[in-house]
Design an enzyme around this catalytic site. Structure first.
Site, PDB file in Angstrom:
ATOM      1  N   HIS A 106      -0.241   8.102   7.121  1.00  0.00           N
ATOM      2  CA  HIS A 106       0.775   7.542   8.011  1.00  0.00           C
ATOM      3  C   HIS A 106       1.744   8.599   8.531  1.00  0.00           C
ATOM      4  O   HIS A 106       2.628   8.300   9.317  1.00  0.00           O
ATOM      5  CB  HIS A 106       1.562   6.442   7.303  1.00  0.00           C
ATOM      6  CG  HIS A 106       0.795   5.172   7.189  1.00  0.00           C
ATOM      7  ND1 HIS A 106       0.361   4.669   5.994  1.00  0.00           N
ATOM      8  CD2 HIS A 106       0.344   4.321   8.136  1.00  0.00           C
ATOM      9  CE1 HIS A 106      -0.307   3.558   6.200  1.00  0.00           C
ATOM     10  NE2 HIS A 106      -0.338   3.319   7.502  1.00  0.00           N
ATOM     11  N   HIS A 127       1.069   6.803   2.523  1.00  0.00           N
ATOM     12  CA  HIS A 127       0.323   8.023   2.237  1.00  0.00           C
ATOM     13  C   HIS A 127       0.298   8.963   3.438  1.00  0.00           C
ATOM     14  O   HIS A 127       0.817   8.650   4.501  1.00  0.00           O
ATOM     15  CB  HIS A 127      -1.090   7.688   1.767  1.00  0.00           C
ATOM     16  CG  HIS A 127      -1.878   6.893   2.762  1.00  0.00           C
ATOM     17  ND1 HIS A 127      -2.560   7.479   3.794  1.00  0.00           N
ATOM     18  CD2 HIS A 127      -2.060   5.557   2.884  1.00  0.00           C
ATOM     19  CE1 HIS A 127      -3.133   6.536   4.500  1.00  0.00           C
ATOM     20  NE2 HIS A 127      -2.845   5.372   3.981  1.00  0.00           N
ATOM     21  N   LYS A 142       0.875  -1.180   0.000  1.00  0.00           N
ATOM     22  CA  LYS A 142       0.000   0.000   0.000  1.00  0.00           C
ATOM     23  C   LYS A 142       0.908   1.224   0.000  1.00  0.00           C
ATOM     24  O   LYS A 142       2.003   1.186   0.574  1.00  0.00           O
ATOM     25  CB  LYS A 142      -0.861   0.026   1.270  1.00  0.00           C
ATOM     26  CG  LYS A 142      -1.884  -1.064   1.363  1.00  0.00           C
ATOM     27  CD  LYS A 142      -3.208  -0.633   0.739  1.00  0.00           C
ATOM     28  CE  LYS A 142      -4.220  -1.749   0.757  1.00  0.00           C
ATOM     29  NZ  LYS A 142      -4.570  -2.149   2.134  1.00  0.00           N
TER      30      LYS A 142
HETATM   31  N1  ARG Z   1      -1.000  -1.138   9.906  1.00  0.00           N
HETATM   32  C1  ARG Z   1      -2.039  -0.504  10.655  1.00  0.00           C
HETATM   33  C2  ARG Z   1      -2.687   0.598   9.829  1.00  0.00           C
HETATM   34  O1  ARG Z   1      -2.088   1.107   8.923  1.00  0.00           O
HETATM   35  C3  ARG Z   1      -1.536   0.101  11.933  1.00  0.00           C
HETATM   36  C4  ARG Z   1      -0.954  -0.870  12.910  1.00  0.00           C
HETATM   37  C5  ARG Z   1      -0.791  -0.267  14.251  1.00  0.00           C
HETATM   38  N2  ARG Z   1      -0.176  -1.125  15.223  1.00  0.00           N
HETATM   39  C6  ARG Z   1      -0.755  -2.139  15.811  1.00  0.00           C
HETATM   40  N3  ARG Z   1      -0.040  -2.844  16.670  1.00  0.00           N
HETATM   41  N4  ARG Z   1      -2.007  -2.453  15.597  1.00  0.00           N
HETATM   42  O2  ARG Z   1      -3.818   0.935  10.097  1.00  0.00           O
END
Ligand code: ARG
Length: 565
Positions: A131, A128, A125
């Site tokens: 983040h 963007h 992905k």
């Molecule tokens: N990858 C997830 C997102 O982009 C965020 C992960 C955050 N960390 C976790 N331990 N859940 O939404």
């Protein structure tokens, strides 16, 4: 020097109360005309059966004026203390001079580890704007905690698990080719993913095929795993460019897939503790006691979920790092997820569940509408950073044509402007991003603060004598502008502690912005280098201390401080 503590030591015996109690009572008047510190006597009224104002007057007569106080006055029930400004300024400048860039640091975290789960991007992905906040808040928190003596573990909890990777393999095998993907990287993967969904609307069997390929990844089929790892590599290679621009490095990239073989023991434990309930073939942990919907652990087809992996991750982190705190820097959209996660941990009897914290933040949108990840319409962070650098370079070319390393400076200032803006308000607030605003050299922006730093640096370069060695005449700083600067310098360590306690980097952003403003006001009103060397030396010392603190503050929020701009 901690003035309230000193005052409480003087007040306590006179008032007949413990020093801690006196310390808690001491206030900072909102109107500086009333003094720098105040001691209200209301609470003593009951004990001494006298009017608070009478107690204040009596106490005032009993205490001896310490050297750092110029005047003590009563106003009704308050005893107001006026600091000796020259003493105060001299004292704080000496402390900053001595401690240098470690001014504001501490050892409160010695021996304690804090895990910071941040950035946590998703494989295949685009990186963007969504983040951006997690990335810069998390980075700043790592620096702040580290500055206060904690050991930090920065974790990029990669989103690298789920049927979407099976779908991507299907799309790649049907419509993709190696050259295009090597060339266009995440963009190409994104297009393939979009294509898959278009085609799947016409041909339902594709979904099934996607699931089958994901199963192959799970079963470590060499072809499936090979493609999956390749997607991962491409994504991380692209992300590395951004992390590099931001000066970020992680201690761990253990993401969702890492927990693939670590979930079963947790599921077993949940079963053993009778926390798991079957519901239509799926397994959930009911959370009625918390007023929350049940947390699903295993789906009816046997698949695990995001939450299952986060549970396994929490145990793994506790075991591996023995954390004092585990922070999750994730958008507020995931509030429910984290509430459920922490509730399940608590039900499992983990007394450390209370040490896990969701550090939530609001949305970032661009002026021309919100960001969306659907349908491939996203704003790439890389593009935003590049554009900021490019625009900065144009400004520098115009304003400072003689500057030597224009490109490098433009990078520090352009990227810094974006970071600074993201850390300008309380986390939870939504932000609308505007290039004009973040790059405004006169606004409350990164470039403005960096410019103040560079201006101090230039002053110090201009001094043609060794001002450090020179005897200083501090009467040169007997003015309200210098005192305002000194007060902000003095409050810096406390600001860092509060930013840490509240996980709010913006407190530092705000403080250094105020400091830059105060310094510019001072600079506007007073000449720094004059004929009088001893006076100039005192003023240069002030400039040097401001420079030091701004630099540290910028570093703590993840921004560089160029010497010239
Ligand atoms: N990858 C997830 C997102 O982009 C965020 C992960 C955050 N960390 C976790 N331990 N859940 O939404």
């Amino acid at each position: 020097m901690d003035y309230s503590a000193e005052l409480s030591r003087i007040l306590a015996p006179a008032a007949g109360i413990p020093a801690e109690e006196a310390l808690l009572a001491i206030e900072i008047p909102s109107d500086p005309g009333l003094g720098d510190y105040a001691f209200p006597c209301f609470r003593l009224a009951a004990r001494y059966r006298k009017a608070p104002a009478a107690i204040a007057a009596e106490l005032c007569g009993k205490i001896q004026k310490p050297p750092f106080v110029s005047d003590i006055k009563t106003a009704g029930a308050y005893i107001n203390f006026f600091l000796d400004k020259r003493y105060y300024i001299q004292n704080i400048l000496a402390e900053i001079q001595e401690r240098g860039e470690s001014f504001g640091s501490g050892a409160q975290g010695a021996g304690l580890t804090v895990c910071v789960d941040y950035s946590s991007i998703n494989i295949a992905k685009p990186f963007h704007m969504g983040h951006l906040s997690s990335t810069v808040i998390g980075n700043s928190l790592c620096r702040i905690y580290g500055f206060l003596g904690y050991k930090t573990v920065g974790i990029n909890h990669l989103g690298d698990w789920g049927t979407q990777f099976g779908k991507l393999i299907v799309a790649y095998k049907r419509w993709g080719n190696k050259e295009d993907v090597e060339k266009d990287s995440v963009n190409a993967l994104l297009s393939l993913y979009v294509k898959f969904h278009e085609e799947a609307e016409k041909d339902e069997s594709l979904e099934e095929e996607g699931r089958a390929w994901f199963k192959k990844i799970e079963d470590a089929d060499p072809e499936a795993l090979g493609l999956f790892n390749w997607f991962k590599e491409l994504t991380l290679r692209e992300a590395a460019v951004i992390y590099d621009m931001l000066g970020i490095r992680f201690d761990s990239y253990d993401g969702e897939s890492f927990y693939n073989d670590k979930m079963q023991p947790v599921i077993d434990e949940l079963k053993k503790k009778n926390l798991l309930v079957e519901s239509e073939g799926a397994y959930v942990v009911p959370l009625d006691g918390y007023g929350l919907p049940p947390c699903m652990i295993v789906k009816s087809d046997g698949a695990t979920l995001y939450a299952t992996r986060d549970l396994a991750a929490a145990f793994y982190r506790k075991k591996t790092y023995g954390f004092h705190k585990c922070l999750y820097v994730v958008a507020y959209q995931q509030n429910l997820h984290f509430k459920q996660l922490f509730a399940v941990l608590e039900l499992m009897g983990c007394d450390w569940a209370k040490d896990c914290e969701h550090v939530a933040f609001g949305m970032v949108s661009l002026e021309d509408g919100t960001l969306s990840t659907r349908k491939g319409k996203v704003v790439f962070l890389k593009d935003v950073l590049d554009k900021a650098v490019e625009k900065t370079l144009a400004i520098i070319r115009e304003k400072s044509p003689d500057l030597e390393n224009k490109e490098e400076t433009a990078r520090t200032v352009g990227v810094g402007a974006v970071v600074f803006d993201t850390l300008s308000a309380a986390r939870i607030k939504d932000i609308t991003f505007s290039f004009d605003r973040v790059l405004d050299f006169d606004g409350e922006t990164g470039p403005y603060v960096q410019y103040t730093h560079a201006r101090c640096a230039s002053l110090l370069r201009r001094a043609d004598f060794d001002f450090e060695a020179e005897e200083k005449d501090f009467s040169a700083l007997d003015n309200p502008e210098a005192f305002a600067v000194a007060k902000l310098l003095y409050s810096f360590p406390e600001t860092v502690r509060r930013a840490c306690e509240k996980n709010e980097p913006y407190l530092i952003t705000k403080r250094i912005t105020e400091l830059a403003k105060a310094m510019n006001k001072y600079y506007y009103e007073h000449r720094i280098i004059t004929e009088d060397r001893r006076k100039s030396a005192a003023r240069l010392l002030l400039a040097r201390c401001v420079k030091t603190v701004i630099k540290t503050g910028l570093w703590l929020i993840g921004i560089g401080a160029p010497e010239r701009m």
